[in-house]
Structure formats: structure tokens, C-alpha cells
Motif scaffolding. Structure first.
Motif, PDB file in Angstrom:
ATOM      1  N   TYR A   2       0.784  -0.927  -0.104  1.00 18.46           N
ATOM      2  CA  TYR A   2       0.006   0.022  -0.048  1.00 18.46           C
ATOM      3  C   TYR A   2       1.007   1.241   0.074  1.00 18.46           C
ATOM      4  O   TYR A   2       0.457   2.554  -0.634  1.00 18.46           O
ATOM      5  CB  TYR A   2      -0.943  -0.093   1.228  1.00 18.46           C
ATOM      6  CG  TYR A   2      -1.829   1.291   1.140  1.00 18.46           C
ATOM      7  CD1 TYR A   2      -2.908   1.576   0.642  1.00 18.46           C
ATOM      8  CD2 TYR A   2      -1.404   2.211   2.335  1.00 18.46           C
ATOM      9  CE1 TYR A   2      -3.588   2.770   0.688  1.00 18.46           C
ATOM     10  CE2 TYR A   2      -2.022   3.497   2.493  1.00 18.46           C
ATOM     11  CZ  TYR A   2      -3.172   3.707   1.532  1.00 18.46           C
ATOM     12  OH  TYR A   2      -3.879   4.733   1.738  1.00 18.46           O
ATOM     13  N   LEU A   6       1.033   4.320  -2.786  1.00 17.13           N
ATOM     14  CA  LEU A   6       0.834   5.532  -2.239  1.00 17.13           C
ATOM     15  C   LEU A   6       1.870   6.516  -2.727  1.00 17.13           C
ATOM     16  O   LEU A   6       1.600   7.356  -3.179  1.00 17.13           O
ATOM     17  CB  LEU A   6       0.610   5.447  -0.992  1.00 17.13           C
ATOM     18  CG  LEU A   6      -0.304   6.729  -0.253  1.00 17.13           C
ATOM     19  CD1 LEU A   6      -1.406   7.157  -0.718  1.00 17.13           C
ATOM     20  CD2 LEU A   6      -0.009   6.533   1.265  1.00 17.13           C
ATOM     21  N   THR A  43      -3.969   7.768  -3.353  1.00 17.50           N
ATOM     22  CA  THR A  43      -4.996   6.664  -2.662  1.00 17.50           C
ATOM     23  C   THR A  43      -5.255   5.827  -3.725  1.00 17.50           C
ATOM     24  O   THR A  43      -5.805   4.737  -3.558  1.00 17.50           O
ATOM     25  CB  THR A  43      -5.899   7.611  -2.210  1.00 17.50           C
ATOM     26  OG1 THR A  43      -6.660   8.273  -3.178  1.00 17.50           O
ATOM     27  CG2 THR A  43      -5.624   8.535  -1.102  1.00 17.50           C
ATOM     28  N   GLY A  46      -2.661   3.284  -4.351  1.00 18.19           N
ATOM     29  CA  GLY A  46      -2.197   2.663  -2.964  1.00 18.19           C
ATOM     30  C   GLY A  46      -3.271   1.550  -2.547  1.00 18.19           C
ATOM     31  O   GLY A  46      -2.867   0.282  -2.298  1.00 18.19           O
ATOM     32  N   ASN A  47      -4.551   1.844  -2.743  1.00 21.70           N
ATOM     33  CA  ASN A  47      -5.738   1.056  -2.718  1.00 21.70           C
ATOM     34  C   ASN A  47      -5.563  -0.110  -3.515  1.00 21.70           C
ATOM     35  O   ASN A  47      -5.916  -1.103  -2.846  1.00 21.70           O
ATOM     36  CB  ASN A  47      -7.017   1.974  -2.492  1.00 21.70           C
ATOM     37  CG  ASN A  47      -7.084   2.706  -1.262  1.00 21.70           C
ATOM     38  OD1 ASN A  47      -6.470   2.460  -0.231  1.00 21.70           O
ATOM     39  ND2 ASN A  47      -7.799   3.733  -1.410  1.00 21.70           N
ATOM     40  N   GLY A  50      -2.844  -2.427  -2.470  1.00 19.80           N
ATOM     41  CA  GLY A  50      -3.221  -3.195  -1.115  1.00 19.80           C
ATOM     42  C   GLY A  50      -4.195  -4.145  -1.133  1.00 19.80           C
ATOM     43  O   GLY A  50      -4.223  -5.383  -0.589  1.00 19.80           O
ATOM     44  N   THR A  71      -3.080  -2.060 -11.672  1.00 25.39           N
ATOM     45  CA  THR A  71      -3.199  -0.682 -11.407  1.00 25.39           C
ATOM     46  C   THR A  71      -2.909  -0.176 -12.571  1.00 25.39           C
ATOM     47  O   THR A  71      -3.425   0.950 -13.068  1.00 25.39           O
ATOM     48  CB  THR A  71      -2.214  -0.258 -10.074  1.00 25.39           C
ATOM     49  OG1 THR A  71      -2.517  -0.906  -8.949  1.00 25.39           O
ATOM     50  CG2 THR A  71      -2.097   1.044  -9.888  1.00 25.39           C
TER      51      THR A  71
END
Length: 105
Positions: A2, A6, A43, A46-47, A50, A71
Motif C-alpha cells: 500500500y 501511495l 490513494t 495505493g488502495n 493493497g 493498477t
């Protein structure tokens, strides 16, 4: 995972916000634009990273690279297939390098 996402997303947002042209050259508006881009991209990436790591139940290089590929592909999904593949490859490669460096340290 994460925190890596981020950080990468924050840097991406910083670059995006700094390049965005503003109608008025006001320094407060410029800073606000940069901060908005950093929080939006940071965010999101990162999310995404994660969630991919948590779904597999273990943290390894394959998981990091898979999260990076998803991503990158999601980020460029509105630009077409070729940009999706390029972004997925680049982010996946960066995640793989990060995982290998992290394990060797």
C-alpha cells in the motif's frame, strides 16, 4: 504494498498537477491543483495495490507485480488497449524491481 502504491501514485499526481495549465497564474490555485492530483492518484494506486496483496493472503513478488499490472491497466483503461498494456508493463516491472530490491536488503 500500500505504501509503495501511495508513494508512486503521489509522485504521479505531483507530476500531473504541476503540468496542468491554469487560466489564472495564482500560486494558491497551483498548489491546490497539485495537492488534489496527489491525493487522487496516490490513494487510488495505493488502495489498488493493497487490495491485490490482501486478496492473495501472502506478500511476494508475483503479488506485487500483479497488483502493479492491474493498477497500470486500470489507470489507462480509458485511453485504449495499447496504453493499458504499456502502463501495466511499466508499473508491473517497477513493482517487481521494488520487491527484488526489498528482499535483498
Amino acid at each position: 504494498m500500500y505504501l509503495s502504491g501511495l508513494t508512486l501514485g503521489g509522485l504521479w499526481g505531483l507530476r500531473e498537477g504541476a503540468r496542468r495549465p491554469l487560466a489564472v497564474s495564482n500560486s494558491r490555485l497551483r498548489i491546490n491543483s497539485i495537492l488534489n492530483s496527489v491525493t487522487r492518484r496516490g490513494t487510488f494506486i495505493g488502495n489498488s495495490a493493497g487490495v491485490m496483496d490482501a486478496a492473495r493472503g501472502k506478500h511476494d513478488t508475483l503479488g506485487s507485480m500483479s497488483a502493479g499490472a492491474v493498477t497500470g491497466a486500470l489507470y489507462k483503461s480509458t485511453a485504449g488497449v495499447k496504453p493499458m498494456i504499456v502502463a501495466a508493463t511499466i508499473v508491473s516491472g517497477m513493482a517487481g524491481v521494488w520487491s527484488v530490491v526489498k528482499k535483498s536488503v
